[in-house]
Write a protein that holds these residues in place. Structure first.
Motif, PDB file in Angstrom:
ATOM      1  N   THR A  14      -0.194 -10.226  26.673  1.00  8.81           N
ATOM      2  CA  THR A  14       1.016  -9.728  26.005  1.00  8.81           C
ATOM      3  C   THR A  14       0.698  -9.185  24.621  1.00  8.81           C
ATOM      4  N   VAL A  15      -0.124  -9.929  23.869  1.00 11.65           N
ATOM      5  CA  VAL A  15      -0.505  -9.501  22.522  1.00 11.65           C
ATOM      6  C   VAL A  15      -1.310  -8.205  22.583  1.00 11.65           C
ATOM      7  N   ARG A  16      -2.249  -8.135  23.552  1.00  8.23           N
ATOM      8  CA  ARG A  16      -3.076  -6.937  23.677  1.00  8.23           C
ATOM      9  C   ARG A  16      -2.209  -5.720  24.015  1.00  8.23           C
ATOM     10  N   GLU A  17      -1.239  -5.918  24.888  1.00  7.42           N
ATOM     11  CA  GLU A  17      -0.360  -4.812  25.265  1.00  7.42           C
ATOM     12  C   GLU A  17       0.501  -4.368  24.100  1.00  7.42           C
ATOM     13  N   ALA A  18       1.047  -5.345  23.353  1.00  6.81           N
ATOM     14  CA  ALA A  18       1.885  -5.004  22.201  1.00  6.81           C
ATOM     15  C   ALA A  18       1.071  -4.288  21.131  1.00  6.81           C
ATOM     16  N   LEU A  19      -0.143  -4.772  20.891  1.00  5.48           N
ATOM     17  CA  LEU A  19      -1.002  -4.137  19.892  1.00  5.48           C
ATOM     18  C   LEU A  19      -1.402  -2.745  20.344  1.00  5.48           C
ATOM     19  N   GLY A  20      -1.704  -2.596  21.634  1.00  2.00           N
ATOM     20  CA  GLY A  20      -2.090  -1.296  22.153  1.00  2.00           C
ATOM     21  C   GLY A  20      -0.988  -0.271  22.019  1.00  2.00           C
ATOM     22  N   ARG A  21       0.267  -0.676  22.248  1.00  2.00           N
ATOM     23  CA  ARG A  21       1.389   0.257  22.130  1.00  2.00           C
ATOM     24  C   ARG A  21       1.571   0.722  20.693  1.00  2.00           C
ATOM     25  N   ARG A  22       1.214  -0.109  19.744  1.00  2.96           N
ATOM     26  CA  ARG A  22       1.404   0.257  18.340  1.00  2.96           C
ATOM     27  C   ARG A  22       0.224   1.030  17.763  1.00  2.96           C
ATOM     28  N   GLY A 175      -8.110   3.199  12.980  1.00 10.11           N
ATOM     29  CA  GLY A 175      -8.597   3.631  11.674  1.00 10.11           C
ATOM     30  C   GLY A 175      -7.708   4.682  11.046  1.00 10.11           C
ATOM     31  N   LEU A 176      -7.266   5.649  11.853  1.00 10.16           N
ATOM     32  CA  LEU A 176      -6.384   6.682  11.320  1.00 10.16           C
ATOM     33  C   LEU A 176      -5.051   6.097  10.891  1.00 10.16           C
ATOM     34  N   LEU A 177      -4.485   5.205  11.709  1.00 11.35           N
ATOM     35  CA  LEU A 177      -3.242   4.534  11.336  1.00 11.35           C
ATOM     36  C   LEU A 177      -3.409   3.750  10.038  1.00 11.35           C
ATOM     37  N   ALA A 178      -4.511   2.996   9.961  1.00  9.76           N
ATOM     38  CA  ALA A 178      -4.759   2.194   8.764  1.00  9.76           C
ATOM     39  C   ALA A 178      -4.901   3.071   7.531  1.00  9.76           C
ATOM     40  N   GLN A 179      -5.595   4.210   7.682  1.00  9.27           N
ATOM     41  CA  GLN A 179      -5.789   5.104   6.545  1.00  9.27           C
ATOM     42  C   GLN A 179      -4.463   5.614   5.998  1.00  9.27           C
ATOM     43  N   VAL A 180      -3.558   6.010   6.903  1.00 12.42           N
ATOM     44  CA  VAL A 180      -2.263   6.525   6.463  1.00 12.42           C
ATOM     45  C   VAL A 180      -1.455   5.427   5.772  1.00 12.42           C
ATOM     46  N   VAL A 181      -1.404   4.249   6.378  1.00 16.81           N
ATOM     47  CA  VAL A 181      -0.572   3.176   5.840  1.00 16.81           C
ATOM     48  C   VAL A 181      -1.154   2.613   4.547  1.00 16.81           C
ATOM     49  N   VAL A 182      -2.481   2.539   4.463  1.00 18.15           N
ATOM     50  CA  VAL A 182      -3.130   1.984   3.267  1.00 18.15           C
ATOM     51  C   VAL A 182      -2.750   2.775   2.012  1.00 18.15           C
ATOM     52  N   LEU A 238       7.821   2.706   0.274  1.00 18.33           N
ATOM     53  CA  LEU A 238       6.434   2.272   0.142  1.00 18.33           C
ATOM     54  C   LEU A 238       6.262   0.826   0.604  1.00 18.33           C
ATOM     55  N   LEU A 239       7.216  -0.026   0.239  1.00 13.34           N
ATOM     56  CA  LEU A 239       7.127  -1.434   0.626  1.00 13.34           C
ATOM     57  C   LEU A 239       7.259  -1.629   2.133  1.00 13.34           C
ATOM     58  N   THR A 240       8.011  -0.744   2.774  1.00 12.94           N
ATOM     59  CA  THR A 240       8.200  -0.869   4.222  1.00 12.94           C
ATOM     60  C   THR A 240       7.194  -0.030   5.019  1.00 12.94           C
ATOM     61  N   SER A 241       6.228   0.577   4.350  1.00 12.94           N
ATOM     62  CA  SER A 241       5.271   1.449   5.039  1.00 12.94           C
ATOM     63  C   SER A 241       4.490   0.761   6.160  1.00 12.94           C
ATOM     64  N   PRO A 242       4.193  -0.565   6.087  1.00 16.11           N
ATOM     65  CA  PRO A 242       3.522  -1.190   7.243  1.00 16.11           C
ATOM     66  C   PRO A 242       4.325  -1.076   8.539  1.00 16.11           C
ATOM     67  N   LEU A 243       5.624  -0.824   8.432  1.00 20.94           N
ATOM     68  CA  LEU A 243       6.434  -0.633   9.634  1.00 20.94           C
ATOM     69  C   LEU A 243       6.035   0.629  10.393  1.00 20.94           C
ATOM     70  N   LEU A 244       5.306   1.530   9.749  1.00 19.47           N
ATOM     71  CA  LEU A 244       4.800   2.701  10.461  1.00 19.47           C
ATOM     72  C   LEU A 244       3.900   2.293  11.630  1.00 19.47           C
ATOM     73  N   VAL A 245       3.278   1.120  11.513  1.00 17.79           N
ATOM     74  CA  VAL A 245       2.470   0.579  12.600  1.00 17.79           C
ATOM     75  C   VAL A 245       3.299  -0.341  13.494  1.00 17.79           C
ATOM     76  N   VAL A 246       4.148  -1.146  12.878  1.00 17.66           N
ATOM     77  CA  VAL A 246       4.894  -2.166  13.625  1.00 17.66           C
ATOM     78  C   VAL A 246       5.922  -1.541  14.564  1.00 17.66           C
ATOM     79  N   LEU A 247       6.636  -0.519  14.077  1.00 21.88           N
ATOM     80  CA  LEU A 247       7.698   0.088  14.872  1.00 21.88           C
ATOM     81  C   LEU A 247       7.138   1.000  15.951  1.00 21.88           C
TER      82      LEU A 247
END
Length: 484
Positions: A14-22, A175-182, A238-247
């Motif tokens: 379940t965790v792998r699937e959720a992480l993969g979708r994000r 890596g690309l997701l992390a770069q944008v959010v970082v 800016l504070l909610t930017s990690p949601l770019l990955v979560v949502l």
């Protein structure tokens, strides 16, 4: 198998699937990312071209000898530093343009991405004094693009995705997701170190910086309630930017759209180079599949382009070992991004003796607080006729505050160079030599000497602002380049 083992396997799956979708990115989003990358590269080249001699040749403000003195060893890292002649720079600019065009249409996409990255790093290393955060982000997005199937949709290549599978997931997408959010998360953390952003005054200060504001920026500079609201909204985003990955789905699309809108607003108000366009480029890669499905439903020809294939097999498929090496490298680089940004924020202590350049402090734009002064250069120069001109503009010299301080600089790269020159005597000497030679090449009435002054106007939101001037030096033409 025991019930406990089944439960662990279920949770793990379940965790792998959720992480993969994000972490997964749509191939069509990567195609849009590729096209936008190419456009930004072309825009960057066009904007650099007028200053090719000034910034990248030995006749300019940073001869290779000065570059070597300020940045030992950097000459060896740049193709542009192989020669100080203008024609060599022209050839390299043309090569970069051809690589960007190849990337745009998706022809030999991975090769075009790597060549574009090499030439971009080369021109940036040739003159690091004219760079800003947008330049840093652009080369990092290109780096991650080299690991991704950017040519699998809407491309001449279309080799890596001629299937119905739109999703791509792996270390490079993470890596690309992390770069944008970082970029956003780091900037938020630094901004919170000063209360000016939480008070709602920071954006007001930004729009009082006359050497930054352009177009609509000069119009809205006095709209206090609006700027206060923009301040709080931007900090909240800016504070909610990690949601770019979560949502996921439409919620992610809405947040991406909000950030894109904010960056387009920067284009219309602030002279900060390609940073807003580069940021939009990175965000395009995050646009989820639901958006592209809707777009393709409206534009049938686009759907056919996204599945067309040329039949050429990617080299990574022909040589599987390369794919394994690329994945391992992507994992290492992802770890480097997270660690260097953590060190830059002070979350993790750097080992003793670690050079500052190895810790990431690239994302502190207008943070922790904006600059509190507008500044501009004055360059009064004497001519053989007895007249005095401003060597920066060629106009008759007037010791008055310019109507628009931003108009004192041809572009943001000149502003950045002149800012660096304020604290470096060798740069001021090179600048003076360039100004003398530029004038004397095209005028019979020769320039004999030039002085450099910097004028500073402290920002006062509620009262009058005064101008202070500091003389940086006086230089005799003809003696500057020789060092006398």
């Amino acid at each position: 198998m025991s019930a406990t083992a089944l439960s662990v396997d279920t949770v793990t799956s379940t965790v792998r699937e959720a992480l993969g979708r994000r972490v997964a990115l749509d191939r069509r989003a990567l195609a849009a990312f590729r096209v936008s990358l190419a456009v930004v590269l072309l825009v960057d080249l066009v904007r650099r071209a007028p200053d090719l001699v000034a910034f990248y040749t030995d006749a300019g403000v940073l001869p290779r000898s000065v570059l070597a003195a300020l940045y030992p060893g950097w000459n060896d890292l740049s193709l542009h530093a192989l020669s100080g002649a203008a024609w060599v720079q022209v050839l390299l600019f043309v090569a970069a343009g051809l690589a960007a065009l190849s990337l745009l249409v998706g022809y030999r996409t991975r090769l075009a991405t790597v060549v574009s990255l090499v030439l971009l790093v080369s021109v940036q290393v040739r003159n690091p004094l004219v760079l800003n955060s947008g330049d840093v982000l652009l080369r990092r997005l290109l780096f991650w693009g080299a690991f991704l199937p950017l040519g699998s949709r809407w491309a001449v290549d279309a080799t890596e995705g001629a299937t119905d599978d739109h999703g791509v997931v792996g270390p490079a997408t993470a890596g690309l997701l992390a770069q944008v959010v970082v970029v956003y998360a780091t900037n938020a953390a630094v901004k919170l170190r000063a209360d000016v952003w939480l008070r709602g005054d920071a954006v007001r200060y930004v729009f009082q910086l006359d050497h930054f504001t352009v177009l609509l920026g000069d119009v809205v500079a006095g709209w206090t309630p609006l700027l206060t609201l923009v301040d709080w909204l931007w900090v909240g985003m800016l504070l909610t930017s990690p949601l770019l990955v979560v949502l996921t789905g439409w919620r992610r699309a809405a947040l991406v759209g909000a950030f894109v809108g904010a960056h387009l607003g920067m284009v219309l108000t602030l002279s900060i180079g390609v940073f807003p366009l580069v940021s939009v480029t990175g965000l395009l890669a995050l646009v989820p599949s639901v958006v592209w499905d809707r777009v393709e439903g409206r534009l049938r020809p686009l759907a056919s382009l996204s599945t067309a294939g040329s039949g050429r097999t990617p080299i990574a498929d022909r040589v599987p070992a390369l794919s394994h090496v690329a994945r391992a490298l992507a994992v290492c680089c992802l770890a480097v991004i997270l660690v260097t940004n953590a060190v830059g924020l002070g979350v993790v202590a750097a080992p003793a003796g670690t050079p500052d350049r190895l810790t990431d402090r690239s994302w502190d734009m207008f943070a922790p607080s904006p600059p509190l002064a507008t500044w501009w250069y004055e360059a009064p120069a004497n001519l053989t006729s007895g007249d005095r001109i401003d060597a920066l503009t060629g106009d008759p010299y007037e010791r008055t505050r310019p109507t628009e301080a931003a108009a004192r600089y041809p572009n943001e790269r000149w502003r950045k160079f002149l800012d660096d020159a304020r604290s470096e005597p060798r740069l001021r000497r090179s600048l003076a030599g360039f100004l003398c030679e530029r004038w004397n090449r095209t005028h019979a009435d020769g320039m004999t000497a030039v002085s450099l002054w910097v004028a500073t106007e402290r920002t006062d939101l509620d009262g009058p602002e005064t101008v202070e001037r500091e003389r940086l030096g006086r230089y005799r033409c003809g003696a500057v380049r020789s060092g006398r």
